[in-house]
Design an enzyme around this catalytic site. Sequence first.
Site, short mmCIF file in Angstrom:
data_model
loop_
_atom_site.label_atom_id
_atom_site.label_comp_id
_atom_site.label_asym_id
_atom_site.label_seq_id
_atom_site.Cartn_x
_atom_site.Cartn_y
_atom_site.Cartn_z
N GLY A 31 0.81 -1.21 0.00
CA GLY A 31 0.00 0.00 0.00
C GLY A 31 0.84 1.26 0.00
O GLY A 31 0.52 2.24 0.68
N ALA A 32 1.92 1.25 -0.79
CA ALA A 32 2.90 2.34 -0.74
C ALA A 32 2.65 3.45 -1.75
O ALA A 32 3.48 4.35 -1.87
CB ALA A 32 4.30 1.77 -0.94
N GLY A 35 -0.53 7.94 1.14
CA GLY A 35 -0.76 7.92 2.57
C GLY A 35 0.42 7.44 3.39
O GLY A 35 1.58 7.73 3.09
N ILE A 36 0.12 6.69 4.43
CA ILE A 36 1.14 6.22 5.35
C ILE A 36 2.15 5.32 4.64
O ILE A 36 3.36 5.41 4.88
CB ILE A 36 0.49 5.49 6.54
CG1 ILE A 36 -0.33 6.47 7.38
CG2 ILE A 36 1.55 4.82 7.42
CD1 ILE A 36 -1.16 5.81 8.46
N GLY A 37 1.67 4.43 3.78
CA GLY A 37 2.56 3.54 3.07
C GLY A 37 3.59 4.28 2.24
O GLY A 37 4.77 3.91 2.20
N SER A 160 -4.45 -0.95 14.35
CA SER A 160 -5.24 0.27 14.53
C SER A 160 -5.67 0.36 15.98
O SER A 160 -5.84 -0.66 16.66
CB SER A 160 -6.48 0.23 13.62
OG SER A 160 -7.43 1.20 14.01
N TYR A 185 -13.94 -3.99 10.07
CA TYR A 185 -12.61 -3.35 10.06
C TYR A 185 -11.86 -3.66 11.34
O TYR A 185 -10.68 -4.04 11.31
CB TYR A 185 -12.77 -1.84 9.88
CG TYR A 185 -11.46 -1.09 9.92
CD1 TYR A 185 -10.60 -1.10 8.81
CD2 TYR A 185 -11.08 -0.37 11.04
CE1 TYR A 185 -9.39 -0.41 8.84
CE2 TYR A 185 -9.87 0.32 11.08
CZ TYR A 185 -9.04 0.29 9.98
OH TYR A 185 -7.83 0.96 10.01
#
Length: 331
Positions: A31-32, A35-37, A160, A185
């Site tokens: 997930g790069a 965002g965070i990734g 999370s 989630y």
Amino acid sequence: MPTDMPVHRIKAGWSAADIPGLAGRIAVVTGASSGIGYEIARRLAAHGAHVVLACRDANRAAQAASAIRAQSPAASTEARVLDLGSLPSVRRFAAELGDRHGGLDILVNNAGISGGPRRETADGFEAHFGVNYLGHFALTGLLLPALLARPGARVVTMSSGLAAQARINFDDLGSQRAYRMTSAYGQSKLAGLVFAIELGRRARAAGSGLASLAAHPGAARTSLVSGKEAEWGRRRDATETVVRLVQLLLAQSAAKAALPALYQATDPAADSTRYVGTRWHLRGYPAACAFPPAALSQETATRLWRASQELTGITYKSLPPSPLTSSSPQA
């Protein structure tokens, strides 16, 4: 895992400037593309690691890799397609990485989805559970030979803060009987945390040297529940709107939210028996925090590991169960 051990102290204000040199290291970040990734990949590359951006969309992955190199001309990156909602895609990615690199030093299980109506992955799993958890379980297992080939390799699994309020419903893992976005989630993120702890137990029992670490980013201003209406086929509901408002009003930047995972992935003092989040829960610099009690259950870990192997067909042959992780619920 003992809960009365002294909590290791993390340097106050630990930031990306504290990341040590990573020359010669190979890292995979899921997930790069945003965002965070993206921030994790950017910082790892800036400190010398060769970073594989593992993303569902090939064009977005290539754009992100190019943007990283534009900011850090010496950065070494490559973009690879990985759809965590498709086990064949996970298998292809792992095979290609093994053929290309052989070994792997850092795996950051970061990618995730949130929100929307109940959907299923290509393999028929509820989307949150399939993408956020089962895809990463399969990926880590398939990359295990590459990780074990490198001394001191690390697997960092992103959880999370919502995992603390979640439970794993073994009678309805796929949320077929009842579906609520927050429950689905939360279950997926708690499952990832249970997995990280159990992987660490097995790695220590086998004397492998592999470190399995967990982190949570607090609240981050990302696109997790933004701009997904077309994909969902409907507008945001009340819960998703609240999540978006929290992101806009209370959350910190993706760059700062990436710091707990970066600490776990790179700092020499990182401890696989400790969970790292943010100092003030929703925001702040990295700080040690308590594991949710549900994540420490040995019975839950044993049941989840068995179910995950059955659902994905992936077994961790190099890390067999230790006496503490036998099939007995009393272990």
